[in-house]
Write a protein that holds these residues in place. Structure first.
Motif, PDB file in Angstrom:
ATOM      1  N   UNK A 102       0.858  -1.188   0.000  1.00 53.15           N
ATOM      2  CA  UNK A 102       0.000   0.000   0.000  1.00 53.15           C
ATOM      3  C   UNK A 102       0.891   1.233   0.000  1.00 53.15           C
ATOM      4  N   UNK A 103       0.768   2.050  -1.028  1.00 50.88           N
ATOM      5  CA  UNK A 103       1.576   3.262  -1.186  1.00 50.88           C
ATOM      6  C   UNK A 103       0.698   4.466  -0.845  1.00 50.88           C
ATOM      7  N   UNK A 104       1.047   5.175   0.232  1.00 50.64           N
ATOM      8  CA  UNK A 104       0.297   6.346   0.676  1.00 50.64           C
ATOM      9  C   UNK A 104       1.116   7.608   0.452  1.00 50.64           C
ATOM     10  N   UNK A 105       0.530   8.604  -0.185  1.00 48.05           N
ATOM     11  CA  UNK A 105       1.172   9.908  -0.304  1.00 48.05           C
ATOM     12  C   UNK A 105       0.921  10.650   1.005  1.00 48.05           C
ATOM     13  N   UNK A 106       2.017  10.873   1.773  1.00 47.12           N
ATOM     14  CA  UNK A 106       1.888  11.397   3.129  1.00 47.12           C
ATOM     15  C   UNK A 106       2.187  12.882   3.249  1.00 47.12           C
ATOM     16  N   UNK A 107       2.676  13.507   2.180  1.00 39.30           N
ATOM     17  CA  UNK A 107       2.904  14.951   2.194  1.00 39.30           C
ATOM     18  C   UNK A 107       3.029  15.430   0.759  1.00 39.30           C
ATOM     19  N   UNK A 108       3.044  16.727   0.604  1.00 37.74           N
ATOM     20  CA  UNK A 108       3.187  17.282  -0.736  1.00 37.74           C
ATOM     21  C   UNK A 108       1.853  17.433  -1.436  1.00 37.74           C
ATOM     22  N   UNK A 109       1.888  17.774  -2.727  1.00 37.67           N
ATOM     23  CA  UNK A 109       0.654  18.094  -3.457  1.00 37.67           C
ATOM     24  C   UNK A 109      -0.339  16.935  -3.540  1.00 37.67           C
ATOM     25  N   UNK A 110       0.145  15.700  -3.495  1.00 33.75           N
ATOM     26  CA  UNK A 110      -0.758  14.555  -3.639  1.00 33.75           C
ATOM     27  C   UNK A 110      -1.232  13.967  -2.330  1.00 33.75           C
ATOM     28  N   UNK A 111      -1.141  14.714  -1.229  1.00 30.90           N
ATOM     29  CA  UNK A 111      -1.464  14.220   0.102  1.00 30.90           C
ATOM     30  C   UNK A 111      -2.788  13.461   0.114  1.00 30.90           C
ATOM     31  N   UNK A 112      -2.748  12.236   0.690  1.00 32.42           N
ATOM     32  CA  UNK A 112      -3.957  11.439   0.842  1.00 32.42           C
ATOM     33  C   UNK A 112      -4.204  10.434  -0.261  1.00 32.42           C
ATOM     34  N   UNK A 113      -3.480  10.540  -1.379  1.00 36.69           N
ATOM     35  CA  UNK A 113      -3.666   9.566  -2.452  1.00 36.69           C
ATOM     36  C   UNK A 113      -3.103   8.208  -2.033  1.00 36.69           C
ATOM     37  N   UNK A 114      -3.652   7.152  -2.613  1.00 38.85           N
ATOM     38  CA  UNK A 114      -3.246   5.799  -2.252  1.00 38.85           C
ATOM     39  C   UNK A 114      -3.235   4.928  -3.499  1.00 38.85           C
ATOM     40  N   UNK A 115      -2.207   4.066  -3.606  1.00 40.06           N
ATOM     41  CA  UNK A 115      -2.119   3.108  -4.703  1.00 40.06           C
ATOM     42  C   UNK A 115      -1.811   1.738  -4.100  1.00 40.06           C
ATOM     43  N   UNK A 116      -2.428   0.694  -4.650  1.00 41.85           N
ATOM     44  CA  UNK A 116      -2.232  -0.668  -4.161  1.00 41.85           C
ATOM     45  C   UNK A 116      -1.491  -1.476  -5.208  1.00 41.85           C
ATOM     46  N   UNK A 117      -0.392  -2.130  -4.795  1.00 45.02           N
ATOM     47  CA  UNK A 117       0.382  -2.978  -5.687  1.00 45.02           C
ATOM     48  C   UNK A 117       0.192  -4.439  -5.295  1.00 45.02           C
ATOM     49  N   UNK A 118      -0.311  -5.242  -6.232  1.00 39.64           N
ATOM     50  CA  UNK A 118      -0.403  -6.685  -6.048  1.00 39.64           C
ATOM     51  C   UNK A 118       0.861  -7.331  -6.596  1.00 39.64           C
ATOM     52  N   UNK A 119       1.168  -8.583  -6.193  1.00 35.84           N
ATOM     53  CA  UNK A 119       2.351  -9.266  -6.735  1.00 35.84           C
ATOM     54  C   UNK A 119       2.357  -9.237  -8.258  1.00 35.84           C
ATOM     55  N   UNK A 120       3.496  -8.845  -8.830  1.00 36.14           N
ATOM     56  CA  UNK A 120       3.635  -8.720 -10.274  1.00 36.14           C
ATOM     57  C   UNK A 120       3.468  -7.300 -10.786  1.00 36.14           C
ATOM     58  N   UNK A 121       2.985  -6.389  -9.954  1.00 32.04           N
ATOM     59  CA  UNK A 121       2.768  -4.998 -10.370  1.00 32.04           C
ATOM     60  C   UNK A 121       4.048  -4.171 -10.214  1.00 32.04           C
ATOM     61  N   UNK A 122       4.152  -3.137 -11.055  1.00 30.11           N
ATOM     62  CA  UNK A 122       5.199  -2.120 -10.889  1.00 30.11           C
ATOM     63  C   UNK A 122       4.542  -0.757 -10.967  1.00 30.11           C
ATOM     64  N   UNK A 123       4.986   0.157 -10.133  1.00 27.30           N
ATOM     65  CA  UNK A 123       4.440   1.510 -10.087  1.00 27.30           C
ATOM     66  C   UNK A 123       5.567   2.499 -10.318  1.00 27.30           C
ATOM     67  N   UNK A 124       5.449   3.296 -11.372  1.00 30.75           N
ATOM     68  CA  UNK A 124       6.426   4.351 -11.641  1.00 30.75           C
ATOM     69  C   UNK A 124       5.851   5.676 -11.160  1.00 30.75           C
ATOM     70  N   UNK A 125       6.661   6.394 -10.382  1.00 31.65           N
ATOM     71  CA  UNK A 125       6.215   7.630  -9.747  1.00 31.65           C
ATOM     72  C   UNK A 125       7.055   8.790 -10.264  1.00 31.65           C
ATOM     73  N   UNK A 126       6.415   9.885 -10.620  1.00 33.09           N
ATOM     74  CA  UNK A 126       7.152  11.037 -11.111  1.00 33.09           C
ATOM     75  C   UNK A 126       6.228  12.167 -11.509  1.00 33.09           C
ATOM     76  N   UNK A 127       6.834  13.184 -12.095  1.00 34.14           N
ATOM     77  CA  UNK A 127       6.089  14.386 -12.487  1.00 34.14           C
ATOM     78  C   UNK A 127       5.471  14.257 -13.876  1.00 34.14           C
ATOM     79  N   UNK A 128       5.958  13.330 -14.685  1.00 34.72           N
ATOM     80  CA  UNK A 128       5.489  13.200 -16.065  1.00 34.72           C
ATOM     81  C   UNK A 128       4.063  12.653 -16.111  1.00 34.72           C
ATOM     82  N   UNK A 129       3.265  13.097 -17.065  1.00 35.33           N
ATOM     83  CA  UNK A 129       1.890  12.586 -17.189  1.00 35.33           C
ATOM     84  C   UNK A 129       1.841  11.081 -17.406  1.00 35.33           C
ATOM     85  N   UNK A 130       2.917  10.518 -17.984  1.00 33.85           N
ATOM     86  CA  UNK A 130       2.935   9.082 -18.263  1.00 33.85           C
ATOM     87  C   UNK A 130       3.230   8.239 -17.020  1.00 33.85           C
ATOM     88  N   UNK A 131       3.627   8.862 -15.921  1.00 33.31           N
ATOM     89  CA  UNK A 131       3.917   8.113 -14.691  1.00 33.31           C
ATOM     90  C   UNK A 131       2.636   7.473 -14.165  1.00 33.31           C
TER      91      UNK A 131
END
Length: 286
Positions: A17-46
């Motif tokens: 469970x990935x929680x955004x704990x500060x900054x502009x995205x505060x409160x957002x959450x993403x869930x990664x199941x086995x086999x998933x990859x999450x790329x994080x960044x400023x680009x729209x494609x992230x």
């Protein structure tokens, strides 16, 4: 047939469970199941785009969930990726890790880790029976949500952060930034989540919050709950927060509402559930 030991060694790792704990995205959450990859960044494609963080690279870091556990990898960012205070290029991600990328902080939890290990509070036999019946009835409810008070106990926010369930803070900026740890939260309780079990097992009888049934979009529910939350002092007219999400308040207020007050409280909500003074489940229908 495999042995118990074999099944334990081949058991898939929990979801991350990935929680955004500060900054502009505060409160957002993403869930990664086995086999998933999450790329994080400023680009729209992230996969998790944080466009308002100027210190974050277009593709800053990647998190992955594998059969061997959870991994973090910096993607060549200039400002670096920090895991629990140390700059890293690549690392394993333990439960309750703290990550900083640019000016954004992330909290990473293994699903249900702390909640499943916490000892239940000492309780009377009567409260234990009320709690078991409450959990049984709440499990039968359709479109179930909770409104929880993070100020009541540090466990509330911990359980929310390590769950897969969608949640939102009922405070808006700037209060959401400064009062996040003591704010009220609405959470959609999914059928496959462990959160409801943990909330009732650890928090029933301790005024952590209330439950409700609602079958319209989550955004519509938040809008309505914000309307109920933002009240005024009846004597001075000054703005005030109405703590309707405290079961001690709801079980007094709901039965004696006027028609207008009832319409304001319920709106699109079908019914509320709250713990009674003795721990028995109380239901308030529209």
């Amino acid at each position: 047939m495999s042995t118990t030991a074999d099944s334990l060694t081949t058991q898939a790792p929990p979801r991350l469970i990935v929680n955004v704990a500060s900054g502009p995205g505060l409160g957002r959450k993403v869930v990664l199941s086995p086999g998933d990859e999450l790329r994080i960044g400023r680009a729209p494609q992230a996969d998790l785009c944080v466009p308002d963080d100027p210190e974050m690279a277009g593709h800053h870091l990647a998190l992955s969930a594998t059969d061997q556990g959870h991994k973090l990898r910096d993607l060549g960012s200039v400002t670096g990726t920090w895991l629990d205070g140390q700059r890293v290029e690549e690392a394993d991600v333990p439960h309750a890790s703290w990550v900083r990328a640019g000016s954004t902080e992330l909290l990473l939890y293994h699903e249900g880790w702390a909640g499943s290990r916490a000892a239940e509070p000492d309780e009377t036999r009567g409260l234990c029976e009320h709690k078991a019946r409450a959990l049984e009835e709440l499990r039968r409810s359709g479109s179930l949500y909770a409104v929880l008070d993070a100020a009541r106990d540090g466990w509330v926010l911990t359980l929310l952060r390590e769950s897969i369930d969608e949640m939102c803070c009922l405070f808006d900026p700037p209060e959401a930034q400064t009062l996040f740890r003591v704010a009220p939260f609405a959470v959609r309780l999914s059928a496959e989540s462990k959160l409801l079990d943990h909330l009732v097992r650890l928090g029933w009888g301790r005024s952590w919050g209330i439950y409700l049934e609602h079958d319209r979009p989550f955004a519509r529910l938040r809008e309505h709950l914000r309307l109920v939350l933002n009240s005024s002092n009846p004597e001075t007219g000054a703005p005030a927060y109405f703590r309707f999400y405290d079961p001690r308040v709801l079980r007094v207020h709901a039965p004696q509402c006027s028609v207008a007050q009832r319409d304001r409280l319920f709106g699109p909500i079908r019914c509320f559930f709250a713990e009674g003074e003795d721990g028995a489940l109380q239901r308030f229908d529209r």
